[in-house]
Scaffold this active site. Sequence first.
Site, PDB file in Angstrom:
ATOM      1  N   GLY A 211       0.730  -1.117  -0.113  1.00  0.00           N
ATOM      2  CA  GLY A 211      -0.098   0.026   0.092  1.00  0.00           C
ATOM      3  C   GLY A 211       0.738   1.384   0.015  1.00  0.00           C
ATOM      4  CB  SER A 212       0.039   4.601   1.380  1.00  0.00           C
ATOM      5  OG  SER A 212      -1.073   4.756   0.612  1.00  0.00           O
ATOM      6  CB  THR A 213       4.532   1.472   3.509  1.00  0.00           C
ATOM      7  OG1 THR A 213       4.276   0.225   2.673  1.00  0.00           O
ATOM      8  CG2 THR A 213       3.629   1.765   4.619  1.00  0.00           C
TER       9      THR A 213
END
Length: 481
Positions: A211-213
């Site tokens: 995801g956004s990591t």
Amino acid sequence: MNKTIRRASVFTLLLVLALLGRATWVQFYDGRALADDKDNRRNTIALYSAPLGDIIVGGKPVTGSARTTGGDLAYKRTYRDGSLYSAVTGYSSQAFGATQLEGVYRDLLDGTDNRLKGVLDTVTNKRSDPGNVVTTIDPAVQKAAYEALGDKKGAAVAIDPATGRVLAVASTPSYDPTTITTGDADAWKALTSDPDKPMTNRALRQPLPPGSTFKLVVAAAALEDGLYESVDERTDSPDPYPLAQSSDELTNENPSAPCEDASLRVALQYSCNNVFASVAVDLGQDKVRAMAEKFGFNDEKQDVPVRAYESVYPTGMDKAQTALSGIGQFDVTATPLQIAMVSAAIANGGKLVSPHMVAQITDGNGDVLEDYDDSAGSEEIVSSRTAEQLQSAMRTVVEEGTGTNARIAGATVGGKTGTAQHGEKNSKTPYAWFTSYGKADGKEVAVAVLVEQSNAARSEVSGNGLAAPVAKKVMEAALRG
């Protein structure tokens, strides 16, 4: 000599030679294969004929050996706080073999490693006293990670960015290796058939969409490439972002966030999907992949020394898929170890020190056979300027953005949240991620947390809500221990 007798003699001689040849073959080839066969009971009897060496955490053994009361195996493996350390030790079982550190260092722990042999041992072929494995695991940090995960299904990894020492490897739900050391078939069946997969090391061996990591990797690529000179330069990023060759548009979780043409700092602060989709397409998948691989993605031999499963940044994507890869979706996968490595490199001024969870291996007298702290190499992933900018932007995430639950009074903390889609059209509960670094009083730590499943309602699943509090506990233990 009579011809018939002569022929019979020659035939008999050939039979004798054939028997001698076969005996020699069995003795020197089949014999070795039989001796090494995993099903050879004699090997197991020899392995457990004496106490094994130990795996050491914080100066104390977390393994042991105990006398058995019957059968042909003299000793069995035992574990102290087995569930707490199973993601580190693995298991050594009389029936099911050995995994993780128990498996990697099996020869050392059972005394058959040639490095343990003295001159007399070599001459007599006597089994040497077993050696020990000294880990880098910090018991306070490990306990904090394990307890903070609690009844959640997930994992946490903590790394010292300056040394590469792995301070914690926690995976939940866990199991106690003691229950299977003697070959209990019922216990083995219960563990291997459990749908929650307690024997899976989620920290090292279960890559999932990050995801956004992953936006940290894309931001690093944009700064290193010169696509944007600083994290505060405005980007060219329409909101919503139109996916190429499709009528679909990529939107943001928070529709009121100032994501249109946002700078990288603001885009990390609010986790703007449109910005990182646009940046990934502008850079092109090859440049994003090159940066991902610098951090450790697509490495099939990522050993710490337990081999972690490969984290993947894919190839052959079209523009829409490349856009989705920029927000850690499509076919991008990562382990918590890999995501912790991203934060560790950023926190360490752009240099990644090889992560390792074994400091030394020693012989039975404590003499060091190999020192992994001394041999841990480092590689410059990004420039110090890029690292400083990303550190600053990650601090904004924690101080003013989506990662406020990771704040620690008196410490400098930077982080990045992530909520990764799970299932077709995000039909299943999303994965919650948080990756971070913390610095205080001369100490520093990088942490990655994955919460795969919890009892929280779907609407409450977020990196800040579920994973950041776990990371905070881990960082506090590392910085104040």
